[in-house]
Design an enzyme around this catalytic site. Structure first.
Site, short mmCIF file in Angstrom:
data_model
loop_
_atom_site.label_atom_id
_atom_site.label_comp_id
_atom_site.label_asym_id
_atom_site.label_seq_id
_atom_site.Cartn_x
_atom_site.Cartn_y
_atom_site.Cartn_z
N TYR A 142 0.82 -1.21 0.00
CA TYR A 142 0.00 0.00 0.00
C TYR A 142 0.86 1.26 0.00
O TYR A 142 0.44 2.30 -0.52
CB TYR A 142 -0.89 0.04 1.24
CG TYR A 142 -2.16 -0.77 1.13
CD1 TYR A 142 -2.11 -2.15 1.04
CD2 TYR A 142 -3.40 -0.14 1.15
CE1 TYR A 142 -3.27 -2.89 0.98
CE2 TYR A 142 -4.57 -0.87 1.08
CZ TYR A 142 -4.50 -2.25 0.99
OH TYR A 142 -5.65 -2.97 0.92
N LYS A 191 3.81 -15.34 2.88
CA LYS A 191 4.04 -16.07 1.63
C LYS A 191 5.54 -16.28 1.55
O LYS A 191 6.20 -15.87 0.58
CB LYS A 191 3.47 -15.25 0.45
CG LYS A 191 3.43 -15.99 -0.87
CD LYS A 191 2.38 -17.09 -0.95
CE LYS A 191 2.52 -17.87 -2.25
NZ LYS A 191 1.64 -19.07 -2.29
N ASP A 223 -2.29 -18.34 0.94
CA ASP A 223 -3.26 -19.07 0.10
C ASP A 223 -3.93 -20.17 0.92
O ASP A 223 -5.15 -20.35 0.88
CB ASP A 223 -2.60 -19.62 -1.18
CG ASP A 223 -1.29 -20.35 -0.94
OD1 ASP A 223 -0.75 -20.26 0.18
OD2 ASP A 223 -0.80 -21.02 -1.86
N ASP A 247 -5.92 -7.23 4.30
CA ASP A 247 -7.07 -6.63 3.62
C ASP A 247 -7.96 -7.73 3.06
O ASP A 247 -9.18 -7.74 3.27
CB ASP A 247 -6.57 -5.71 2.50
CG ASP A 247 -7.71 -5.10 1.71
OD1 ASP A 247 -8.67 -4.62 2.33
OD2 ASP A 247 -7.65 -5.13 0.47
N ASP A 251 -11.74 -9.45 4.77
CA ASP A 251 -13.05 -9.45 4.07
C ASP A 251 -13.64 -10.86 4.11
O ASP A 251 -14.83 -11.05 4.37
CB ASP A 251 -12.90 -9.02 2.61
CG ASP A 251 -13.21 -7.54 2.40
OD1 ASP A 251 -12.98 -6.77 3.35
OD2 ASP A 251 -13.66 -7.17 1.30
C1 IPM Z 1 -10.26 -1.61 4.02
C2 IPM Z 1 -10.52 -1.06 2.65
C3 IPM Z 1 -9.39 -0.10 2.31
C4 IPM Z 1 -8.10 -0.88 2.34
C5 IPM Z 1 -9.56 0.62 0.96
C6 IPM Z 1 -10.85 1.42 0.93
C7 IPM Z 1 -8.37 1.49 0.63
O1 IPM Z 1 -10.63 -2.09 1.72
O2 IPM Z 1 -10.25 -0.83 4.98
O3 IPM Z 1 -10.06 -2.82 4.14
O4 IPM Z 1 -7.76 -1.56 1.35
O5 IPM Z 1 -7.41 -0.84 3.36
MG MG Z 2 -10.58 -4.03 2.57
#
Ligand code: IPM
Ligand code: MG
Length: 356
Positions: A142, A191, A223, A247, A251
């Site tokens: 990032y 990884k 993975d 990240d 999710d």
């Molecule tokens: C999160 C989001 C952010 C990230 C985006 C919006 C930049 O996906 O907070 O997980 O990737 O960190």
């Molecule tokens: Mg995210």
């Protein structure tokens, strides 16, 4: 107590869910005899519209001068086609970096009342889901050099995933400390079969492990981890990992609980000041229609009271109120089930505030 809270109302459903979180905080302040001062700190698409940049300097200042910051969600299609240098996401990244928030804690916990909503098979859900993803937040791909250039007569692009020792050490320590407060099992995800940054990561985890003899440590490739999260999430207690892996895995980890609209997260640095937000996005498709689930936002406010403002009883009061409200059968559309009562964002927020 008197506390100053920086408020980032965000885009899409952001302002609606924030309004509900503030209503709940007002009730808490009243009940426990506190004063919360809210300072607006615009960030994201709305800030681009008003100031031409996703994070005005004044907003960062406001956050740095506050006891803690509360964020809803940012971004939306309106800003998808603008100059990439000023996209809403840039504001969020600059805010995280500017506040020095390197540790992002994202819980994945099944709420018993909502277990039907999990996309996983019932026998997997039965074993339980309750773990924490500790994600490094201001390093790696990032924040490495991003570049688009010409190579052999065609367009090429690269993003550098770089980590220095100290950046790894401090987040790994958060991972161990978090494990010490839970069931003392830490899974470090990397990884290391391919990436040098992961080899360094793994070496540092093994070194720091010696300081935490009580914590059971294992290493897992990213993975494999993404597969294990859906195969048997009950095996995890604390996962510590770098920014991009975190990240993606966070999710996945939230989705398996079936209630992404319900999960708060914290971002912390060296002091107690943090940035708290629900993990879901700004859901532009349902913005302004009173359809959003405000619970993730409200629980983010509770998390802020607990971890940054030193108010555990107040945080408990909010969490209990959320449970009671769910027990009473109220549901927003995203978590609606047969036999429950469907309500909008404002009604859900008001019910929780009343239950506090
Ligand atoms: C999160 C989001 C952010 C990230 C985006 C919006 C930049 O996906 O907070 O997980 O990737 O960190
Ligand atoms: Mg995210």
């Amino acid at each position: 107590m008197e506390k100053t809270i920086a408020i980032i109302r965000g885009d899409g459903i952001g302002p609606e869910i924030m309004a509900q979180a503030l209503a709940v905080l007002d009730v808490v302040a009243n009940k426990f005899g506190h004063t919360f001062r809210y300072e607006e700190a615009p960030m994201g698409g709305n800030a681009i519209d008003a100031f031409g940049v996703p994070l005005p300097e004044s907003s960062l200042k406001t956050c740095l001068a506050s006891d803690s910051a509360l964020l809803s969600a940012i971004g939306g299609p309106k800003w998808d086609t603008i100059d990439p240098a000023i996209r809403p996401e840039k504001g969020l990244l600059a805010l995280r970096a500017g506040m020095g928030l390197y540790a992002n804690l994202r819980p994945s916990k099944l709420i018993p009342q909502l277990k039907e909503a999990s996309p996983l098979r019932a026998d997997i859900v039965e074993r339980g889901i309750d773990f924490m993803v500790v994600r490094e937040l201001i390093g790696g791909a990032y924040f490495g050099e991003h570049k688009t250039y010409q190579r052999n007569g065609e367009e090429a692009a690269s993003d550098v995933m770089a980590y220095s020792q100290h950046e790894i050490e401090r987040i790994v320590r958060v991972g161990f400390d978090t494990a010490m407060k839970r069931s003392k099992r830490l899974c470090s995800v990397d990884k290391a079969n391919v990436l040098d940054s992961s080899k360094l990561w793994r070496k540092i985890v093994n070194r720091i492990a010696e300081e935490y003899p009580e914590v059971e440590v294992r290493h897992m490739y990213v993975d494999n981890c993404s597969m294990q999260i859906v195969r048997d999430p009950s095996q995890f207690d604390v996962i510590v990992t770098e920014n991009l892996f975190g990240d993606i895995l966070s999710d996945e980890a939230s989705q398996i609980t079936g209630s992404i609209g319900m999960i708060p997260s914290s971002a912390l640095g060296e002091g107690t000041r943090g940035l708290y937000e629900p993990i879901h996005g700004s859901a532009p498709d349902i913005a302004g229609q009173d359809l959003a689930n405000p619970i993730g936002m409200i629980l983010a406010a509770a998390m802020m009271l607990r971890y940054s403002l030193g108010m555990p009883a107040e945080a408990d009061a909010i969490e209990t109120a959320v449970n009671k409200t769910l027990e009473s059968g109220l549901r927003t559309g995203d978590i609606m089930e047969p036999g429950k009562t469907k309500v909008g964002c404002a009604a859900m927020g008001q019910a929780i505030a009343a239950a506090v």
